[in-house]
Design a protein around this motif. Sequence first.
Motif, PDB file in Angstrom:
ATOM      1  N   PHE A 132      -2.891   7.804 -12.816  1.00 54.07           N
ATOM      2  CA  PHE A 132      -3.880   6.822 -12.930  1.00 54.07           C
ATOM      3  C   PHE A 132      -4.016   5.188 -14.039  1.00 54.07           C
ATOM      4  N   TRP A 133      -3.000   5.241 -14.605  1.00 56.16           N
ATOM      5  CA  TRP A 133      -3.370   3.246 -14.369  1.00 56.16           C
ATOM      6  C   TRP A 133      -2.802   3.130 -13.250  1.00 56.16           C
ATOM      7  N   ILE A 134      -1.685   3.301 -12.669  1.00 54.26           N
ATOM      8  CA  ILE A 134      -0.992   2.752 -11.676  1.00 54.26           C
ATOM      9  C   ILE A 134      -2.702   2.182 -10.655  1.00 54.26           C
ATOM     10  N   VAL A 181       0.909  -1.850  -0.191  1.00 55.10           N
ATOM     11  CA  VAL A 181       0.431   0.010  -0.339  1.00 55.10           C
ATOM     12  C   VAL A 181       0.968   0.820  -0.662  1.00 55.10           C
ATOM     13  N   VAL A 182       1.829   1.267   1.071  1.00 52.84           N
ATOM     14  CA  VAL A 182       2.979   2.299   0.844  1.00 52.84           C
ATOM     15  C   VAL A 182       3.809   2.664  -0.401  1.00 52.84           C
ATOM     16  N   VAL A 183       4.111   1.435  -0.472  1.00 52.72           N
ATOM     17  CA  VAL A 183       4.559   1.653  -2.382  1.00 52.72           C
ATOM     18  C   VAL A 183       3.622   2.804  -3.856  1.00 52.72           C
ATOM     19  N   THR A 184       2.712   1.460  -3.510  1.00 53.50           N
ATOM     20  CA  THR A 184       1.582   2.139  -4.540  1.00 53.50           C
ATOM     21  C   THR A 184       1.095   4.093  -4.593  1.00 53.50           C
ATOM     22  N   VAL A 185       1.140   4.326  -2.723  1.00 56.34           N
ATOM     23  CA  VAL A 185       0.634   5.760  -2.608  1.00 56.34           C
ATOM     24  C   VAL A 185       1.939   6.406  -2.822  1.00 56.34           C
ATOM     25  N   VAL A 186       3.028   6.085  -3.014  1.00 61.92           N
ATOM     26  CA  VAL A 186       4.068   7.140  -2.641  1.00 61.92           C
ATOM     27  C   VAL A 186       4.137   7.020  -4.120  1.00 61.92           C
ATOM     28  N   LEU A 187       4.513   6.224  -5.508  1.00 67.94           N
ATOM     29  CA  LEU A 187       4.466   5.839  -6.386  1.00 67.94           C
ATOM     30  C   LEU A 187       3.130   6.947  -7.250  1.00 67.94           C
ATOM     31  N   PHE A 188       2.101   6.730  -6.247  1.00 70.00           N
ATOM     32  CA  PHE A 188       1.353   7.111  -7.393  1.00 70.00           C
ATOM     33  C   PHE A 188       1.090   8.815  -6.843  1.00 70.00           C
ATOM     34  N   GLY A 189       1.672   8.995  -5.748  1.00 70.17           N
ATOM     35  CA  GLY A 189       1.469  10.574  -4.815  1.00 70.17           C
ATOM     36  C   GLY A 189       2.815  11.090  -5.975  1.00 70.17           C
ATOM     37  N   GLY A 190       3.933  10.399  -6.457  1.00 67.11           N
ATOM     38  CA  GLY A 190       5.534  11.583  -7.162  1.00 67.11           C
ATOM     39  C   GLY A 190       5.222  11.401  -7.947  1.00 67.11           C
ATOM     40  N   LEU A 191       3.801  10.761  -8.968  1.00 63.80           N
ATOM     41  CA  LEU A 191       3.634  11.179 -10.769  1.00 63.80           C
ATOM     42  C   LEU A 191       2.780  11.953 -10.492  1.00 63.80           C
TER      43      LEU A 191
END
Length: 321
Positions: A74-76, A39-49
């Motif tokens: 959005f895709w991620i 969850v953390v990795v996804t949020v960080v990647l999403f927020g970074g983009l």
Amino acid sequence: MQFLPDTPSLRAWGLLSCATVASVVAGAALGFTLPLRDVVVTVVLFGGLLAIAGLGRVRFKSDAMSETCALFAFWIAMLAVLLPASYVAAGFNAPLVDETLQALDRAAGFDWIALQRWTDMTVGAAALFVFVYQYSIIQIPIAIIALASRRDLSRLNIYMTGLLIATVLTITTSALLPAAGAYRTYGITPGPSGNLAALVDVRHFLPDFDAVRSGVLRHLAGPLDGIIQFPSFHTVVAVSAGWATWRTPVLGPLNALLSGLVLLTTLPIGSHHLMDVIGGAMACFVGIVLATKIERPVPGQVPVSPERTPGHPIAAGSLAQ
């Protein structure tokens, strides 16, 4: 100046947010959990983009940079939300509908076993079908890049929103009408003398599918598999991408051909009944129709058509006005 670009649209983000809430609520009710690290990795990647998208638009005045980052964010987010949601859907453990799908296939005159046996015994077809099926997901970034490079942002928004709606419809339908796939229905196990067993495990999704339905699998750690059979998600990807790029010179016909191959490969490789493919096509049609009604033209965009492509004198003159 707004922080994020006009694509994906705010409507698409809103629909994805609603899908996220519904998935989390249903998943919690059925006892599903996700690893905190994932969850953390996804949020960080999403927020970074998204941060890069905003920075590109506000600081560097680059719409291309902003749109690219926002689209892939959005895709991620779609993958991160809807892939676990497919497991949640299976967790409702509704009665399987494979026998009905099998009967409908036969009523339509479709011989699934004949196609499977031909594929299994034909070296070239087996290799091509497996390759196309496994890498068909690449049609999504191809469609995104093609439409973004042509600045056909209105069609791009319809595509992204339509893909989201069709995927949600697919997951919802699979919760109500789950299927275990054609291989189990027909009682076929690819033998050692065939070509498919050496290339791919056509029953790869069944362990997760069975474990979720029995209640054994509730902590979704590790790589998640595509466990939806009816409707076919591969069909949703293929049909929507073929529609999105149809007006693109050269790429349009090539992508349409690829989409046709994907639809064919989902039957023997994806363990899909013909009705799975038809169901996926219907979900895609509904998604695109609804998205067309929901989305509005991007302000300031010149409609792109075969007669008004970027670089064409008419289009260039219109842009200069």
